[in-house]
Design an enzyme around this catalytic site. Structure first.
Site, mmCIF file in Angstrom:
data_model
loop_
_atom_site.group_PDB
_atom_site.id
_atom_site.type_symbol
_atom_site.label_atom_id
_atom_site.label_comp_id
_atom_site.label_asym_id
_atom_site.label_seq_id
_atom_site.Cartn_x
_atom_site.Cartn_y
_atom_site.Cartn_z
ATOM 1 N N ASN A 10 0.866 -1.188 0.000
ATOM 2 C CA ASN A 10 0.000 0.000 0.000
ATOM 3 C C ASN A 10 0.906 1.243 0.000
ATOM 4 O O ASN A 10 0.853 2.096 0.886
ATOM 5 C CB ASN A 10 -0.951 0.005 1.204
ATOM 6 C CG ASN A 10 -2.009 1.080 1.035
ATOM 7 O OD1 ASN A 10 -2.109 2.003 1.816
ATOM 8 N ND2 ASN A 10 -2.772 0.986 -0.032
ATOM 9 N N LEU A 11 1.736 1.273 -1.011
ATOM 10 C CA LEU A 11 2.846 2.221 -1.031
ATOM 11 C C LEU A 11 2.375 3.659 -1.233
ATOM 12 O O LEU A 11 1.461 3.924 -2.008
ATOM 13 C CB LEU A 11 3.818 1.827 -2.147
ATOM 14 C CG LEU A 11 4.376 0.403 -2.026
ATOM 15 C CD1 LEU A 11 5.310 0.095 -3.190
ATOM 16 C CD2 LEU A 11 5.086 0.184 -0.696
ATOM 17 N N HIS A 12 3.035 4.564 -0.505
ATOM 18 C CA HIS A 12 2.759 6.000 -0.626
ATOM 19 C C HIS A 12 4.094 6.719 -0.797
ATOM 20 O O HIS A 12 5.155 6.078 -0.846
ATOM 21 C CB HIS A 12 1.973 6.493 0.590
ATOM 22 C CG HIS A 12 2.570 6.085 1.905
ATOM 23 N ND1 HIS A 12 3.783 6.565 2.347
ATOM 24 C CD2 HIS A 12 2.142 5.219 2.863
ATOM 25 C CE1 HIS A 12 4.066 6.038 3.523
ATOM 26 N NE2 HIS A 12 3.089 5.202 3.859
ATOM 27 N N HIS A 37 7.092 5.686 1.429
ATOM 28 C CA HIS A 37 7.847 4.507 0.977
ATOM 29 C C HIS A 37 8.752 4.873 -0.202
ATOM 30 O O HIS A 37 9.920 4.497 -0.242
ATOM 31 C CB HIS A 37 6.899 3.394 0.511
ATOM 32 C CG HIS A 37 6.015 2.818 1.581
ATOM 33 N ND1 HIS A 37 4.653 3.005 1.590
ATOM 34 C CD2 HIS A 37 6.298 2.050 2.660
ATOM 35 C CE1 HIS A 37 4.134 2.368 2.623
ATOM 36 N NE2 HIS A 37 5.105 1.783 3.288
ATOM 37 N N GLN A 61 3.896 -9.873 13.155
ATOM 38 C CA GLN A 61 4.053 -8.621 13.897
ATOM 39 C C GLN A 61 2.732 -7.988 14.308
ATOM 40 O O GLN A 61 2.716 -6.913 14.891
ATOM 41 C CB GLN A 61 4.918 -7.634 13.111
ATOM 42 C CG GLN A 61 4.242 -7.037 11.885
ATOM 43 C CD GLN A 61 5.238 -6.236 11.058
ATOM 44 O OE1 GLN A 61 6.197 -6.767 10.518
ATOM 45 N NE2 GLN A 61 5.012 -4.932 10.975
ATOM 46 N N GLY A 77 12.421 3.890 7.473
ATOM 47 C CA GLY A 77 11.891 5.242 7.671
ATOM 48 C C GLY A 77 11.889 5.619 9.143
ATOM 49 O O GLY A 77 11.627 4.791 10.012
ATOM 50 N N LYS A 109 9.735 7.408 10.426
ATOM 51 C CA LYS A 109 8.350 7.407 10.890
ATOM 52 C C LYS A 109 8.189 6.341 11.970
ATOM 53 O O LYS A 109 7.480 6.520 12.959
ATOM 54 C CB LYS A 109 7.445 7.123 9.683
ATOM 55 C CG LYS A 109 6.144 6.458 9.980
ATOM 56 C CD LYS A 109 5.040 7.464 9.991
ATOM 57 C CE LYS A 109 3.704 6.883 10.374
ATOM 58 N NZ LYS A 109 3.545 5.470 10.204
ATOM 59 N N ARG A 149 -2.117 3.333 6.908
ATOM 60 C CA ARG A 149 -3.347 3.291 7.723
ATOM 61 C C ARG A 149 -4.154 4.594 7.628
ATOM 62 O O ARG A 149 -5.283 4.634 8.108
ATOM 63 C CB ARG A 149 -3.003 2.973 9.178
ATOM 64 C CG ARG A 149 -2.530 1.527 9.357
ATOM 65 C CD ARG A 149 -2.262 1.200 10.805
ATOM 66 N NE ARG A 149 -2.062 -0.217 11.039
ATOM 67 C CZ ARG A 149 -0.876 -0.799 11.206
ATOM 68 N NH1 ARG A 149 0.239 -0.088 11.127
ATOM 69 N NH2 ARG A 149 -0.788 -2.110 11.436
HETATM 70 P P1 AMP Z 1 5.492 -0.303 6.284
HETATM 71 O O1 AMP Z 1 5.045 -0.607 4.902
HETATM 72 O O2 AMP Z 1 4.522 0.501 7.070
HETATM 73 O O3 AMP Z 1 5.997 -1.517 7.004
HETATM 74 O O4 AMP Z 1 6.739 0.654 6.121
HETATM 75 C C1 AMP Z 1 7.854 0.278 5.366
HETATM 76 C C2 AMP Z 1 8.939 1.306 5.562
HETATM 77 O O5 AMP Z 1 8.463 2.591 5.152
HETATM 78 C C3 AMP Z 1 9.365 1.456 7.033
HETATM 79 O O6 AMP Z 1 10.778 1.620 7.092
HETATM 80 C C4 AMP Z 1 8.645 2.706 7.462
HETATM 81 O O7 AMP Z 1 9.280 3.388 8.523
HETATM 82 C C5 AMP Z 1 8.694 3.521 6.182
HETATM 83 N N1 AMP Z 1 7.673 4.569 6.167
HETATM 84 C C6 AMP Z 1 6.334 4.420 6.359
HETATM 85 N N2 AMP Z 1 5.723 5.623 6.323
HETATM 86 C C7 AMP Z 1 6.691 6.545 6.099
HETATM 87 C C8 AMP Z 1 6.699 7.979 5.968
HETATM 88 N N3 AMP Z 1 5.586 8.695 6.055
HETATM 89 N N4 AMP Z 1 7.880 8.589 5.739
HETATM 90 C C9 AMP Z 1 9.034 7.871 5.647
HETATM 91 N N5 AMP Z 1 9.091 6.521 5.771
HETATM 92 C C10 AMP Z 1 7.939 5.872 5.995
#
Ligand code: AMP
Length: 283
Positions: A32-34, A37, A61, A149, A151, A189
């Site tokens: 669900n890339l934004h 990511h 997790q 990230g 975040k 989310r």
């Molecule tokens: P996730 O898909 O939520 O597991 O996140 C994958 C990677 O993207 C992790 O290293 C997160 O910390 C990073 N990430 C998620 N949201 C953001 C954001 N808004 N800015 C920078 N990195 C992010």
């Protein structure tokens, strides 16, 4: 971009590239890339020759009452986004590939420090699940450099500690938090927020940053600042999981002598639990 589900096939490809002297960069994600990511991929590109992403919604997790089933899965769109920024390889394993024994996993990885506080308090198994899957991904994809990230600042610290403790030959780089126009940290989310909640959720960043300004102007009454911030969050209809002011290196409660401070917060706005943080360096 080449897409692989089979761990042995992608490993064979990447091993050949490594043998040819190429540096492999990896961004592990749950999809669900934004733009958050994508910023990590762009940063990794500067530090590697071959850019690899993984998309895997890791059941290990998620706690029993968390949002594993509802977690947004948008592979077709994600693939388009990764193709548009010229990612070289994408690994999209199934649960059966990563966990052939299901929940009866033989081996897990547990980082003992840094995992008990902040998110670890309300999600006691979460970081064990993260550390285990990230190790599995590291072993399959053999990255030289990985970008996480900020975040998820605690996750970044924990995984950096894991890499150091286990002597994994991997460089860890941290990417800055990417935000919506209203300041809300981007997150998969956020799509569970209504438009009205999205507006209200911007207050999270503001309250953290007000607290940061107080600290920068010399206020070291951290207990009081924390109380104030929690009250403001409640006023803005957040349900607070935690709001902490800690030492940014060891995540212990901040003391007046600390120079590197992290303000970190997790709070629900409506359905989703939102995370945000701010790093402060004092002179
Ligand atoms: P996730 O898909 O939520 O597991 O996140 C994958 C990677 O993207 C992790 O290293 C997160 O910390 C990073 N990430 C998620 N949201 C953001 C954001 N808004 N800015 C920078 N990195 C992010």
């Amino acid at each position: 971009m080449q897409i692989f589900q089979d761990p042995y096939q992608i490993q064979q490809e990447l091993r050949a590239l490594k043998c040819a002297g190429k540096r492999i960069g990896l961004i592990p994600t749950m999809g669900n890339l934004h733009r958050g990511h994508l910023s990590l991929f762009k940063l990794a590109r500067k530090h590697c020759d071959v850019l690899v992403g993984s998309i895997f919604v890791n059941p290990m997790q998620f706690g029993a009452n968390e949002d594993l089933d509802k977690y947004p899965r948008t592979l077709t769109n994600d693939v388009k986004k990764l193709q548009s920024i010229k990612v070289d390889y994408l690994f999209t394993p199934t649960n059966e590939i990563i966990y052939p024994l299901g929940t009866k996993i033989n081996t897990s990885v547990e980082v003992n420090r840094l995992t008990k506080r902040l998110c670890g308090e309300s999600r006691p198994q979460h970081f064990k699940g993260v550390a285990t899957v990230v190790n599995i991904l590291f072993n399959i994809l053999m990255p030289d450099v990985v970008v996480f990230g900020k975040k998820d600042y605690q996750q970044y610290l924990i995984l950096s500690a894991m890499v150091k403790d286990l002597f994994l030959p991997i460089e860890i780089i941290a990417g800055e938090i990417i935000r919506e126009d209203n300041g809300l940290a981007m997150s998969s989310r956020n799509k569970f927020l209504t438009e009205q909640e999205k507006d209200k959720a911007a207050a999270l960043r503001q309250i953290i940053s007000d607290c940061g300004n107080e600290i920068c102007s010399g206020n070291k009454n951290f207990m009081q600042l924390k109380k104030q911030a929690i009250a403001s969050l409640k006023e803005q209809s957040f349900k607070v999981d935690y709001f902490d002011i800690c030492n940014a290196i060891n995540l212990e409660d901040a003391t007046a002598n600390d120079k590197q401070i992290l303000i970190a917060c997790a709070a629900w706005m409506g359905q989703p639990r939102l995370l945000d943080n701010l790093e402060i360096t004092l002179n």
